[in-house]
Motif scaffolding. Structure first.
Motif, PDB file in Angstrom:
ATOM      1  N   LEU A   1       0.932  -1.091   0.035  1.00 29.38           N
ATOM      2  CA  LEU A   1      -0.187  -0.077   0.026  1.00 29.38           C
ATOM      3  C   LEU A   1       0.948   1.313   0.105  1.00 29.38           C
ATOM      4  O   LEU A   1       1.941   1.125   0.736  1.00 29.38           O
ATOM      5  CB  LEU A   1      -0.874  -0.068   1.317  1.00 29.38           C
ATOM      6  N   GLU A   2       0.550   2.231  -0.763  1.00 36.21           N
ATOM      7  CA  GLU A   2       1.028   3.635  -0.742  1.00 36.21           C
ATOM      8  C   GLU A   2       0.611   4.416   0.507  1.00 36.21           C
ATOM      9  O   GLU A   2      -0.810   4.487   0.545  1.00 36.21           O
ATOM     10  CB  GLU A   2       0.882   4.428  -1.874  1.00 36.21           C
ATOM     11  N   ILE A   3       1.093   4.719   1.479  1.00 37.91           N
ATOM     12  CA  ILE A   3       0.651   5.493   2.698  1.00 37.91           C
ATOM     13  C   ILE A   3       1.433   6.611   2.947  1.00 37.91           C
ATOM     14  O   ILE A   3       2.527   6.854   2.630  1.00 37.91           O
ATOM     15  CB  ILE A   3       0.916   4.392   3.780  1.00 37.91           C
ATOM     16  N   ARG A   4       0.475   7.743   3.315  1.00 34.11           N
ATOM     17  CA  ARG A   4       1.036   9.065   3.440  1.00 34.11           C
ATOM     18  C   ARG A   4       0.539   9.310   4.926  1.00 34.11           C
ATOM     19  O   ARG A   4      -0.588   8.842   5.373  1.00 34.11           O
ATOM     20  CB  ARG A   4       0.114  10.151   2.582  1.00 34.11           C
ATOM     21  N   PHE A   5       1.526   9.842   5.545  1.00 33.46           N
ATOM     22  CA  PHE A   5       1.381  10.208   7.069  1.00 33.46           C
ATOM     23  C   PHE A   5       0.993  11.575   7.233  1.00 33.46           C
ATOM     24  O   PHE A   5       1.787  12.413   6.980  1.00 33.46           O
ATOM     25  CB  PHE A   5       2.490   9.588   7.919  1.00 33.46           C
ATOM     26  N   ARG A   6      -0.167  12.032   7.652  1.00 35.56           N
ATOM     27  CA  ARG A   6      -0.648  13.458   7.749  1.00 35.56           C
ATOM     28  C   ARG A   6      -0.425  14.000   9.275  1.00 35.56           C
ATOM     29  O   ARG A   6      -0.776  13.329  10.326  1.00 35.56           O
ATOM     30  CB  ARG A   6      -1.969  13.637   7.525  1.00 35.56           C
ATOM     31  N   LEU A   7       0.552  14.888   9.587  1.00 36.27           N
ATOM     32  CA  LEU A   7       0.905  15.409  10.803  1.00 36.27           C
ATOM     33  C   LEU A   7      -0.072  16.373  11.168  1.00 36.27           C
ATOM     34  O   LEU A   7      -0.883  16.787  10.364  1.00 36.27           O
ATOM     35  CB  LEU A   7       2.143  15.965  10.688  1.00 36.27           C
ATOM     36  N   ILE A   8      -0.164  16.732  12.529  1.00 39.15           N
ATOM     37  CA  ILE A   8      -1.243  17.649  13.224  1.00 39.15           C
ATOM     38  C   ILE A   8      -1.152  18.791  12.541  1.00 39.15           C
ATOM     39  O   ILE A   8      -2.466  19.347  12.469  1.00 39.15           O
ATOM     40  CB  ILE A   8      -1.047  17.693  14.762  1.00 39.15           C
ATOM     41  N   ASP A   9      -0.205  19.542  11.948  1.00 38.92           N
ATOM     42  CA  ASP A   9       0.010  20.819  11.448  1.00 38.92           C
ATOM     43  C   ASP A   9      -0.510  20.582  10.056  1.00 38.92           C
ATOM     44  O   ASP A   9      -0.547  21.959   9.168  1.00 38.92           O
ATOM     45  CB  ASP A   9       1.328  21.419  11.530  1.00 38.92           C
TER      46      ASP A   9
ATOM     47  N   LYS B   1       4.986   6.470   1.042  1.00 41.12           N
ATOM     48  CA  LYS B   1       5.825   5.399   0.973  1.00 41.12           C
ATOM     49  C   LYS B   1       5.040   4.394   0.785  1.00 41.12           C
ATOM     50  O   LYS B   1       4.240   4.236   1.343  1.00 41.12           O
ATOM     51  CB  LYS B   1       6.704   5.725   1.981  1.00 41.12           C
ATOM     52  N   SER B   2       5.616   3.307   0.062  1.00 41.47           N
ATOM     53  CA  SER B   2       5.108   1.890  -0.171  1.00 41.47           C
ATOM     54  C   SER B   2       5.596   0.904   1.116  1.00 41.47           C
ATOM     55  O   SER B   2       6.506   1.023   1.423  1.00 41.47           O
ATOM     56  CB  SER B   2       5.503   1.360  -1.424  1.00 41.47           C
ATOM     57  N   PHE B   3       4.550   0.356   1.623  1.00 38.43           N
ATOM     58  CA  PHE B   3       4.692  -0.702   2.656  1.00 38.43           C
ATOM     59  C   PHE B   3       3.870  -1.870   2.295  1.00 38.43           C
ATOM     60  O   PHE B   3       2.992  -2.070   1.933  1.00 38.43           O
ATOM     61  CB  PHE B   3       4.106  -0.095   3.940  1.00 38.43           C
TER      62      PHE B   3
ATOM     63  N   VAL C   1      -3.361   6.368  -2.739  1.00 34.69           N
ATOM     64  CA  VAL C   1      -2.667   6.540  -1.626  1.00 34.69           C
ATOM     65  C   VAL C   1      -3.549   6.699  -0.450  1.00 34.69           C
ATOM     66  O   VAL C   1      -4.660   7.397  -0.305  1.00 34.69           O
ATOM     67  CB  VAL C   1      -1.874   7.841  -1.734  1.00 34.69           C
ATOM     68  N   THR C   2      -3.266   5.893   0.668  1.00 36.69           N
ATOM     69  CA  THR C   2      -3.916   5.953   1.796  1.00 36.69           C
ATOM     70  C   THR C   2      -3.353   6.958   2.817  1.00 36.69           C
ATOM     71  O   THR C   2      -2.219   6.993   3.109  1.00 36.69           O
ATOM     72  CB  THR C   2      -3.983   4.439   2.535  1.00 36.69           C
ATOM     73  N   THR C   3      -4.145   7.763   3.194  1.00 40.20           N
ATOM     74  CA  THR C   3      -3.797   8.573   4.359  1.00 40.20           C
ATOM     75  C   THR C   3      -3.824   8.314   5.743  1.00 40.20           C
ATOM     76  O   THR C   3      -5.294   7.973   5.943  1.00 40.20           O
ATOM     77  CB  THR C   3      -4.348  10.322   4.188  1.00 40.20           C
TER      78      THR C   3
END
Length: 100
Positions: A8-16, A23-25, A85-87
């Motif tokens: 899966l392509e995953i994007r990590f959204r930070l609090i700001d 990135k692919s996992f 992409v999964t967020t």
């Protein structure tokens, strides 16, 4: 056709509102390994950086993900689009402030 993706392509959204990734996992990767990746890629200029995996909470499709689950187990059929992409939202737990 199984419909199961190997990664899966995953994007990590930070609090700001800023992002780490995408990135692919692999689907077999644990949530704990995602958190380790976040720790290693955390922007140096950001304040309140997590120190350990225990300081990080990941939220996907409204659910807090457990460290022992795999990415494949946390997948939501409604939110994950093949090839998309999964967020995931990142929450950093802050240690309690000591009163002096």
């Amino acid at each position: 056709m199984s419909g199961v993706q190997d990664s899966l392509e995953i994007r990590f959204r930070l609090i700001d509102g800023s992002d780490i990734g995408p990135k692919s996992f692999p689907a077999a990767a644990s949530v704990a390994s995602l958190k380790e990746s976040i720790l290693s890629q955390w922007p140096k200029e950001k304040e309140n950086a997590p120190r350990t995996v225990k300081d990080v909470k990941l939220i996907s499709a409204g659910k807090i993900l457990e460290n022992n689950k795999t990415v494949g187990e946390c997948r939501s059929p409604l939110c994950d689009v093949p090839g998309g992409v999964t967020t995931m939202h990142v929450i950093v737990s802050q240690p309690p402030q000591e009163k002096g």
